[in-house]
Design an enzyme around this catalytic site. Structure first.
Site, PDB file in Angstrom:
ATOM      1  NE  ARG A  13      65.127   0.814  62.045  1.00  0.00           N
ATOM      2  CZ  ARG A  13      65.990   1.660  62.281  1.00  0.00           C
ATOM      3  NH1 ARG A  13      66.063   2.477  63.206  1.00  0.00           N
ATOM      4  NH2 ARG A  13      67.412   1.129  61.933  1.00  0.00           N
ATOM      5  CG  HIS A  17      63.826   7.985  63.798  1.00  0.00           C
ATOM      6  ND1 HIS A  17      63.365   8.086  65.330  1.00  0.00           N
ATOM      7  CD2 HIS A  17      64.556   6.979  63.449  1.00  0.00           C
ATOM      8  CE1 HIS A  17      64.116   7.041  65.670  1.00  0.00           C
ATOM      9  NE2 HIS A  17      64.490   6.343  64.767  1.00  0.00           N
ATOM     10  CB  SER A 167      73.840   6.005  65.481  1.00  0.00           C
ATOM     11  OG  SER A 167      73.881   4.775  65.441  1.00  0.00           O
ATOM     12  CE1 TYR A 287      71.438   7.467  68.207  1.00  0.00           C
ATOM     13  CE2 TYR A 287      71.651   7.240  70.393  1.00  0.00           C
ATOM     14  CZ  TYR A 287      71.675   6.589  69.388  1.00  0.00           C
ATOM     15  OH  TYR A 287      71.847   5.476  69.013  1.00  0.00           O
TER      16      TYR A 287
END
Length: 344
Positions: A13, A17, A167, A287
């Site tokens: 998952r 990325h 994150s 991010y």
């Protein structure tokens, strides 16, 4: 403090990325089989941005979530199967599909201050009989007290556990301890922790979270993931074993899954690296999706992209606000231009 933490592998998952969401169903099946053989507690499967994430906006995956689940589910015996859903991206239809294809757990992720958008999702996941876990993303952007309030909302909605997600890989061990301990004391459900390695602290922060009472933690084989990647799973399993934790995943089996199964599927461009770019993402607290845009606008306006990232971090931008990068670059160019003129 638990002596037997639950270990969740995110290679299929969050690791997506790193490979531009291009794992094939056959590759996922092979990796999942190796993780099951290593007695991993949980394996999570979906597009990197969760079910429904395969799109022009977030990147097209090599296959659908349904195709991935059909490939992975038969490979798992004792290992549980998890999926991810972000409200506004995933749909009820996808939740039904995941439940019908053997998912045991659905993790519902919101921004650290937006738990209130998840109530319907938790209620439906529980209605379908799945374990429901809440994820508070970008948890460095909220105070510990705010995170507790948001976690309590998720608990009220039916969450079986709430995770703090670092994150951007921006938290320090002291930050982790303060946040996790407050949630452990203030909730009647389990607390989990998900680390990224942009400051090189993923394993250390995960150990700090466990010290403060977290009972479930995440990682990826070879540390795959956005930026400099997630907590490296085989390293984490080894560190937990050395620290005296009684973990289910077998160290040698996890190492073999990383070295013999995953590694041949990767190339040099997909391997996570703690380079200057990743460092700046963690330092600024943004991010990884902002990096490419900051470079482009920095070149366009003659501004150091690192300055752009720091400014964006101070503005506490979140995913979907990439349009602000141009505004920041233009303003910094004007400010720096004025400074040069003043010096002259």
């Amino acid at each position: 403090m638990t002596n037997s933490p639950r270990v969740v592998d995110m290679t299929l998952r969050d690791g997506m990325h790193a490979v531009d969401h291009q794992f094939t169903p056959d590759q996922m099946a092979e990796i999942a089989g190796a993780l099951d053989a290593a007695d991993m507690d949980v394996v999570e499967v979906s597009h990197g941005d969760g079910m429904g994430g395969s799109s022009i906006n977030y990147g097209m995956a090599a296959a659908s979530t349904e195709e991935y689940l059909e490939a992975v589910a038969p490979q798992l015996s004792d290992t549980e199967l998890s999926v991810l859903l972000l409200p506004g991206i995933g749909t009820v239809e996808e939740l039904d599909m995941a439940a019908d294809h053997g998912a045991d757990i659905c993790r519902i992720a919101t921004h650290a201050t937006e738990a209130d958008i998840s109530q319907d999702h938790f209620e439906y996941v529980k209605e379908r009989g799945l374990e429901a876990n809440g994820l508070l993303m970008l948890s460095h952007m909220a105070t510990p007290e705010t995170l507790l309030e948001q976690a309590q909302l998720m608990e009220e909605y039916g969450a079986d556990a709430v995770y703090l997600m670092d994150s951007a890989g921006a938290l320090l061990p002291g930050d982790v301890r303060e946040r996790v301990s407050l949630l452990v004391d203030g909730l009647d459900i389990d607390v989990g922790f998900h680390a990224h390695n942009n400051l090189g602290l993923a394993v250390g922060n995960t150990l700090a979270a466990l010290d403060e009472g977290a009972v479930t933690v995440d990682g990826c084989l070879r540390g795959l993931g956005a930026g400099s990647g997630n907590t490296q799973m085989e390293v984490l399993v080894g560190a937990l074993d050395r620290a005296g934790y009684d973990v289910s995943p077998d160290l040698y089996g996890t190492m073999d899954a990383a070295e013999e199964v995953l590694l041949p599927m990767l190339d040099d461009d997909t391997m996570p690296e703690l380079d200057n770019d990743s460092l700046m993402l963690g330092y600024a607290g943004v991010y990884s999706s902002f990096l490419r845009h900051a470079r482009r606008e920095g070149k366009r306006y003659g501004v150091d992209p690192r300055d752009i990232l720091v400014e964006l971090g101070e503005m506490e931008v979140v995913g979907g606000q990439e349009d602000l990068i141009t505004d920041v670059a233009e303003r910094l160019a004007e400010e720096q231009g004025n400074a040069v003129e003043a010096d002259d």
